[in-house]
Design an enzyme around this catalytic site. Structure first.
Site, PDB file in Angstrom:
ATOM      1  N   HIS A 116       0.818  -1.216   0.000  1.00  0.00           N
ATOM      2  CA  HIS A 116       0.000   0.000   0.000  1.00  0.00           C
ATOM      3  C   HIS A 116       0.851   1.264   0.000  1.00  0.00           C
ATOM      4  O   HIS A 116       0.440   2.299  -0.549  1.00  0.00           O
ATOM      5  CB  HIS A 116      -0.924  -0.005   1.225  1.00  0.00           C
ATOM      6  CG  HIS A 116      -1.817   1.193   1.312  1.00  0.00           C
ATOM      7  ND1 HIS A 116      -3.024   1.265   0.655  1.00  0.00           N
ATOM      8  CD2 HIS A 116      -1.675   2.385   1.970  1.00  0.00           C
ATOM      9  CE1 HIS A 116      -3.600   2.435   0.900  1.00  0.00           C
ATOM     10  NE2 HIS A 116      -2.791   3.137   1.695  1.00  0.00           N
ATOM     11  N   ASN A 156      -2.936   7.682 -12.793  1.00  0.00           N
ATOM     12  CA  ASN A 156      -3.039   8.958 -12.097  1.00  0.00           C
ATOM     13  C   ASN A 156      -2.357   8.768 -10.756  1.00  0.00           C
ATOM     14  O   ASN A 156      -2.704   7.856 -10.009  1.00  0.00           O
ATOM     15  CB  ASN A 156      -4.493   9.353 -11.865  1.00  0.00           C
ATOM     16  CG  ASN A 156      -5.266   9.545 -13.158  1.00  0.00           C
ATOM     17  OD1 ASN A 156      -4.704   9.965 -14.158  1.00  0.00           O
ATOM     18  ND2 ASN A 156      -6.547   9.255 -13.141  1.00  0.00           N
ATOM     19  N   HIS A 169      -1.802   2.213  -8.143  1.00  0.00           N
ATOM     20  CA  HIS A 169      -2.629   1.542  -9.143  1.00  0.00           C
ATOM     21  C   HIS A 169      -2.808   2.449 -10.347  1.00  0.00           C
ATOM     22  O   HIS A 169      -2.548   3.650 -10.299  1.00  0.00           O
ATOM     23  CB  HIS A 169      -4.011   1.194  -8.564  1.00  0.00           C
ATOM     24  CG  HIS A 169      -4.907   2.388  -8.374  1.00  0.00           C
ATOM     25  ND1 HIS A 169      -4.709   3.313  -7.367  1.00  0.00           N
ATOM     26  CD2 HIS A 169      -6.008   2.813  -9.065  1.00  0.00           C
ATOM     27  CE1 HIS A 169      -5.643   4.252  -7.435  1.00  0.00           C
ATOM     28  NE2 HIS A 169      -6.431   3.982  -8.465  1.00  0.00           N
ATOM     29  N   GLN A 171      -5.266   2.523 -14.347  1.00  0.00           N
ATOM     30  CA  GLN A 171      -6.545   2.128 -14.932  1.00  0.00           C
ATOM     31  C   GLN A 171      -6.364   1.818 -16.417  1.00  0.00           C
ATOM     32  O   GLN A 171      -5.366   2.208 -17.033  1.00  0.00           O
ATOM     33  CB  GLN A 171      -7.580   3.244 -14.754  1.00  0.00           C
ATOM     34  CG  GLN A 171      -7.863   3.598 -13.304  1.00  0.00           C
ATOM     35  CD  GLN A 171      -8.896   4.685 -13.166  1.00  0.00           C
ATOM     36  OE1 GLN A 171     -10.065   4.507 -13.523  1.00  0.00           O
ATOM     37  NE2 GLN A 171      -8.483   5.831 -12.658  1.00  0.00           N
TER      38      GLN A 171
END
Length: 353
Positions: A116, A156, A169, A171
């Site tokens: 994370h 982003n 992450h 997309q």
């Protein structure tokens, strides 16, 4: 790479991409989720000729959850997330709150790592290569969907960009049309091809930049440069030296070298403004040729397009952001406060030892 496809409790597809061939992915999604219902609609603007996705269901999407409730971390005990397993290398799944769905295309989330607190720049070269393979595989798979005409992989990074989940992450958007920005490139390529008797515009740009002062870093297979007419204060375009229309066209040499070059580029972005500044917010966007017919672009074919990645930050200097105000938002005329040559020089200065 090992690929394992499964389904989440609401029917969405989830895919594990593993470095080890003996990885077993048999964890089930134990959440009591109803089937996903979306209301995505594409509306064409008759005045501008572009398209707008209307997706009112996205108002309810997850917004800045605390780290211990992150939906992109692996599931652990009774804390259930979008990823049923207790660990993963790279994961791709259908977005629960997609901008595009059904006949309007498809949206996916790409989790780069289970850590994370990491960022893409923290990945090893092996991990970054796995993300590249995932992007390539998804481009191939999505291109075969009847509704899809163009596949866009992007990241982003940073709250300043508008990111609502802090986990590292990206997309993937699979559009049912050729996007306006790509259409502009194709029209420019068509005009250049006609005016020069067949010369490729992307090749001409790359040749000019390779001979100029805006190259940031260069390898055997890739080159990164600040473009002549950069829109953003710090903007870098990353091209493979051998022109290919999409990620599927990259050869083994380019795939092998990409992680080293791209990770170095991201790490330089984090050093632009000094160690005391927060991590640099950025958008990293892969530009690939559409998969649909290109008859409207006057003799341009898919192979005329050049795959490339555009990386830029909205931070213009220490503690200050570049806002899209009247000229940019109202007229789409960018005003750049940082000369591209100075930006390239700064990015060369912050090279790692």
């Amino acid at each position: 790479m090992k690929k394992t496809s499964t389904r989440l409790a609401d029917g969405r597809e989830l895919i594990y991409y593993d470095l080890r061939d003996d990885s077993v992915r048999d964890a089930t999604d134990r959440r009591p989720l109803d089937r996903t219902v979306t209301t995505s609609e594409i509306r064409r603007d008759p005045l501008l000729g572009d398209s707008v996705a209307i997706a009112s269901h996205r108002q309810g999407r997850t917004y800045h959850p605390p780290a211990d409730e992150c939906p992109l971390c692996p599931s652990a005990g009774d804390r259930l997330s979008e990823i049923p397993d207790s660990s993963y290398d790279v994961v791709v799944f259908e977005n629960r709150f997609p901008s595009l769905a059904g006949d309007s295309g498809r949206c996916e989330v790409v989790c780069f790592t289970s850590d994370h607190n990491a960022s893409f720049a923290d990945l090893t070269e092996e991990q970054a290569r796995l993300v590249l393979e995932a992007w390539t595989d998804r481009t191939s798979e999505l291109s075969h969907l009847p509704a899809v005409q163009q596949v866009f992989c992007f990241e982003n990074r940073g709250a300043e960009i508008g990111v609502t989940l802090g986990h590292p992450h990206g997309q993937i958007y699979a559009y049912p049309f050729t996007t306006p920005r790509t259409a502009l490139m194709l029209r420019s390529a068509a005009t250049h091809k006609e005016m020069t008797g067949g010369e490729n515009l992307f090749d001409a740009i790359l040749e000019r930049e390779l001979a100029g002062e805006r190259v940031v870093l260069e390898g055997e297979h890739w080159v990164a440069f600040v473009p002549y007419a950069a829109h953003w204060p710090y903007e870098v375009h990353l091209y493979p030296k051998r022109r290919v229309p999409d990620l599927l066209g990259l050869d083994e040499g380019a795939r092998t070298e990409f992680p080293k070059v791209y990770l170095e580029l991201l790490r330089r972005f984090d050093r632009i403004f000094g160690e005391s500044e927060p991590p640099t917010p950025y958008i990293a966007a892969w530009h690939q040729a559409p998969f649909g017919a290109l008859e409207e672009f006057d003799g341009v074919v898919r192979e005329d397009f050049a795959l490339h990645l555009e990386l830029f930050t909205i931070r213009r200097t220490s503690g200050k952001l570049k806002f899209l105000a009247g000229s940019e938002s109202g007229m789409n005329v960018f005003i750049n406060d940082v000369p591209p040559e100075h930006a390239a020089e700064r990015l060369r200065e912050v090279a790692s030892s």
